[in-house]
Enzyme design. Structure first.
Site, PDB file in Angstrom:
ATOM      1  N   CYS A  85       0.834  -1.199   0.000  1.00  0.00           N
ATOM      2  CA  CYS A  85       0.000   0.000   0.000  1.00  0.00           C
ATOM      3  C   CYS A  85       0.875   1.258   0.000  1.00  0.00           C
ATOM      4  O   CYS A  85       1.509   1.552  -1.000  1.00  0.00           O
ATOM      5  CB  CYS A  85      -0.986  -0.044   1.158  1.00  0.00           C
ATOM      6  SG  CYS A  85      -2.366   1.126   0.957  1.00  0.00           S
ATOM      7  N   HIS A 202      -3.562  -5.506   0.857  1.00  0.00           N
ATOM      8  CA  HIS A 202      -2.927  -5.765   2.154  1.00  0.00           C
ATOM      9  C   HIS A 202      -2.915  -7.260   2.503  1.00  0.00           C
ATOM     10  O   HIS A 202      -3.854  -7.756   3.128  1.00  0.00           O
ATOM     11  CB  HIS A 202      -3.691  -5.024   3.258  1.00  0.00           C
ATOM     12  CG  HIS A 202      -3.470  -3.562   3.281  1.00  0.00           C
ATOM     13  ND1 HIS A 202      -2.485  -2.958   4.044  1.00  0.00           N
ATOM     14  CD2 HIS A 202      -4.105  -2.557   2.636  1.00  0.00           C
ATOM     15  CE1 HIS A 202      -2.530  -1.646   3.869  1.00  0.00           C
ATOM     16  NE2 HIS A 202      -3.503  -1.373   3.022  1.00  0.00           N
ATOM     17  N   GLU A 204      -1.196  -8.663   4.797  1.00  0.00           N
ATOM     18  CA  GLU A 204      -1.116  -8.809   6.256  1.00  0.00           C
ATOM     19  C   GLU A 204      -2.493  -8.764   6.902  1.00  0.00           C
ATOM     20  O   GLU A 204      -2.677  -9.238   8.033  1.00  0.00           O
ATOM     21  CB  GLU A 204      -0.184  -7.743   6.845  1.00  0.00           C
ATOM     22  CG  GLU A 204      -0.771  -6.358   7.025  1.00  0.00           C
ATOM     23  CD  GLU A 204      -0.850  -5.534   5.750  1.00  0.00           C
ATOM     24  OE1 GLU A 204      -1.106  -4.318   5.852  1.00  0.00           O
ATOM     25  OE2 GLU A 204      -0.654  -6.094   4.650  1.00  0.00           O
TER      26      GLU A 204
END
Length: 230
Positions: A85, A202, A204
């Site tokens: 990002c 994302h 994560e």
């Protein structure tokens, strides 16, 4: 291995990245950008957030932090680097990867799950998938539209450096499945080395099973795969 997660003023996904990596059994450490990279660094994350408030352009100020010279040197030595990002914006602004990320076509901040089609499965970041697989991960950005000149895009495609494209659940790439208007629906790409990658979604946030889907785990596992190739 120890993955250094570089924190800038305005980073807000550094702890998410740390927790996700540690969930996978990968040692991770948050590093303040002014302190430089620790000697034991064997992987680097440039995390999401709004470094320096996205002034000038998203990622532009963080890209000029002295630590980025260390990151580029480490990347040239084969240390795996993943920009997520805002970290992808920093990666482009600092020359780790080509192109730029700019304001979404909608001119709005967008936070939603998206589908990605795996364009290559022979890189550390995609080794957990098969080419053509469709995975689901979230986006959260206001400046995620990938832009690059036609000639340079053709060169990237000829060099097979596109990692992920936005798609629908069936893997079809079209305008309706492209959430931010990215050129050629590019969601993630490689640097000059396959151990360097940036992506706007994302992974994560799609890693911990107690909070949602886990399709992002394979991307973060890329640190283990990349270190094995050093």
């Amino acid at each position: 291995m120890t993955v250094s997660i570089v924190r800038f003023g305005g980073s807000n996904c550094d702890r998410d990245a740390e927790r996700a990596l540690e969930h996978l059994g990968i040692d991770a450490e948050i590093v303040w950008h002014e302190d430089g990279l620790p000697a034991e660094t064997s992987g680097i994350v440039l995390p999401g957030g709004f470094s320096y408030g996205d002034y000038l352009r998203a990622g532009a100020m963080a890209a000029r932090s002295p630590i980025l010279a260390e990151v580029r040197e480490a990347a040239a030595d084969g240390v795996p680097v993943l920009g997520i990002c805002n970290g992808a914006q920093v990666g482009c602004e600092s020359g780790l990867t080509e192109g730029a990320f700019t304001t979404n076509e909608s001119a709005r901040f967008q936070c939603e799950p998206v589908h990605l089609r795996v364009e290559r499965a022979d890189t550390p970041w995609t080794a957990a998938y098969e080419e053509g697989d469709v995975i689901e991960v979230p986006i959260a950005h206001g400046e995620g539209r990938y832009e690059i000149g036609d000639d340079r895009l053709a060169a990237l495609e000829a060099d097979d450096r596109i990692l992920f494209r936005y798609c629908d659940a069936d893997g079809a790439v079209d305008g309706d499945a492209n959430p931010n208007g990215s050129k050629a629906a590019v969601a993630g790409l490689l640097g000059e080395r396959e151990t360097v990658a940036v992506l706007m979604p994302h992974p994560e946030r799609a890693t911990l099973p107690d909070v949602g889907p886990t399709d992002g785990q394979g991307i973060l596992r890329g640190f283990e795969s990349a270190v094995g190739k050093l």
